[in-house]
Design an enzyme around this catalytic site. Structure first.
Site, PDB file in Angstrom:
ATOM      1  N   GLU A 158      -7.791   4.729  12.327  1.00  0.00           N
ATOM      2  CA  GLU A 158      -6.680   4.888  12.545  1.00  0.00           C
ATOM      3  C   GLU A 158      -6.381   5.466  14.554  1.00  0.00           C
ATOM      4  OE1 GLU A 158      -3.122   4.899  11.494  1.00  0.00           O
ATOM      5  OE2 GLU A 158      -3.783   4.418   9.687  1.00  0.00           O
TER       6      GLU A 158
ATOM      7  N   ASP B  62       0.747  -1.474   0.004  1.00  0.00           N
ATOM      8  CA  ASP B  62      -0.185   0.341  -0.161  1.00  0.00           C
ATOM      9  C   ASP B  62       1.033   1.564   0.158  1.00  0.00           C
ATOM     10  OD1 ASP B  62       0.073   0.816   3.081  1.00  0.00           O
ATOM     11  OD2 ASP B  62      -0.135  -0.888   3.200  1.00  0.00           O
TER      12      ASP B  62
END
Length: 287
Positions: free
Chosen positions: A183, A92
């Site tokens: 997150e 990613d």
């Protein structure tokens, strides 16, 4: 009778030295010297890293520590990959990787083919990743299975964030489902409201693309806040700890390292394992 000549003594007046002048002169000199010393010290401190590197002080200790850390990370990466033979491997990326030479992005450790890539598209309600368009096209031209993800900001409106992602990303046949990256915990709202916002984003994005999004998060965050209430979603989990050597049975993807070296990309890259082979990976892509 002669006149006596009278000689007058000339009085010499001596100017006394002014102590203040002497003191002032010394003070000026000391001040200049002190200023120059301070300037030298300040410049040295400001450019300490460059000077240290130039003089060769930095390096040995710092480079050795960094090299050892990378070596240990590489050893773990290799062990993890060996335990997942046959699984599909991907990476990613975002603007933090800079300009990527996509034609060179092909293998990891000169052995494991890279099949897919997740590309950051948007951040919060108002920021598009600066490299998204270039990366999105580059991955397609390199014949990689690609997916786009949104970095969610808990303290911003969830529907505005969903709208930004929708207007930025155009999924095509063969692309991976959209990803919600969560997150952080909220500062100004409850966990209940955070979950409500996440659900709104997920539903808005699913309604637009006609496919259920994937949720990315850390393992601790997953266990504490999402595992039960979002159990009908598939998860992409991040865990870099050495004790974790295999993908969780209920994880769709596992991001197992953030310190891999990939051809065509400068610096470290995150690497992910899909819980299946490349043919199975194609089954979850957009039709």
């Amino acid at each position: 009778m002669r006149k006596q000549t009278v000689r007058r003594k000339t009085t010499v007046v001596r100017k006394s030295k002014k102590k203040a002048s002497v003191f002032s002169g010394k003070l000026v000199r000391y001040s200049i010297v002190a200023f120059l010393i301070a300037l030298l010290i300040g410049s040295g401190f400001h450019y300490r890293n460059g000077l240290a590197y130039y003089l060769g002080f930095k390096s040995d200790k710092a480079s050795r520590a960094e090299s050892e850390d990378k070596r240990i990370s590489d050893v773990r990466n290799f062990q993890v990959l060996e335990k997942h033979q046959g699984k599909s491997i991907g990476i990613d990326v975002s603007e933090y990787q800079g300009k990527i030479s996509w034609s060179y992005v092909d293998t990891l450790e000169k052995k494991y083919p890279i099949h897919f890539v997740f590309i950051r598209a948007t951040v919060g309600k108002d920021r598009k990743d600066r490299q998204f368009d270039t990366n999105w096209l580059g991955a397609k031209e390199n014949k990689m299975i690609r997916g786009a993800y949104h970095y969610y900001r808990p303290n911003e409106n969830s529907l505005e964030q969903a709208e930004l992602f929708i207007t930025t990303v155009r999924l095509q046949k063969g692309d991976l489902p959209p990803v919600l990256d969560i997150e952080k915990l909220p500062r100004n709202q409850s966990i209940a409201n955070l979950k409500l916002g996440l659900k709104r984003w997920l539903k808005a994005v699913e309604a637009h693309y006609g496919v259920k999004p994937i949720i990315y998060t850390g393992e601790r965050y997953y266990d504490d806040f999402l595992k039960e209430e979002f159990s009908d979603y598939l998860f992409w989990i991040a865990n870099y700890n050495f004790y974790r050597e295999e993908i969780g049975s209920d994880w769709l993807f596992w991001q197992f390292t953030e310190k891999a070296s990939i051809p065509g990309i400068k610096g470290n890259v995150d690497v992910n394992i899909y819980n299946g082979d490349v043919q199975q990976l194609r089954y979850i892509t957009v039709e």
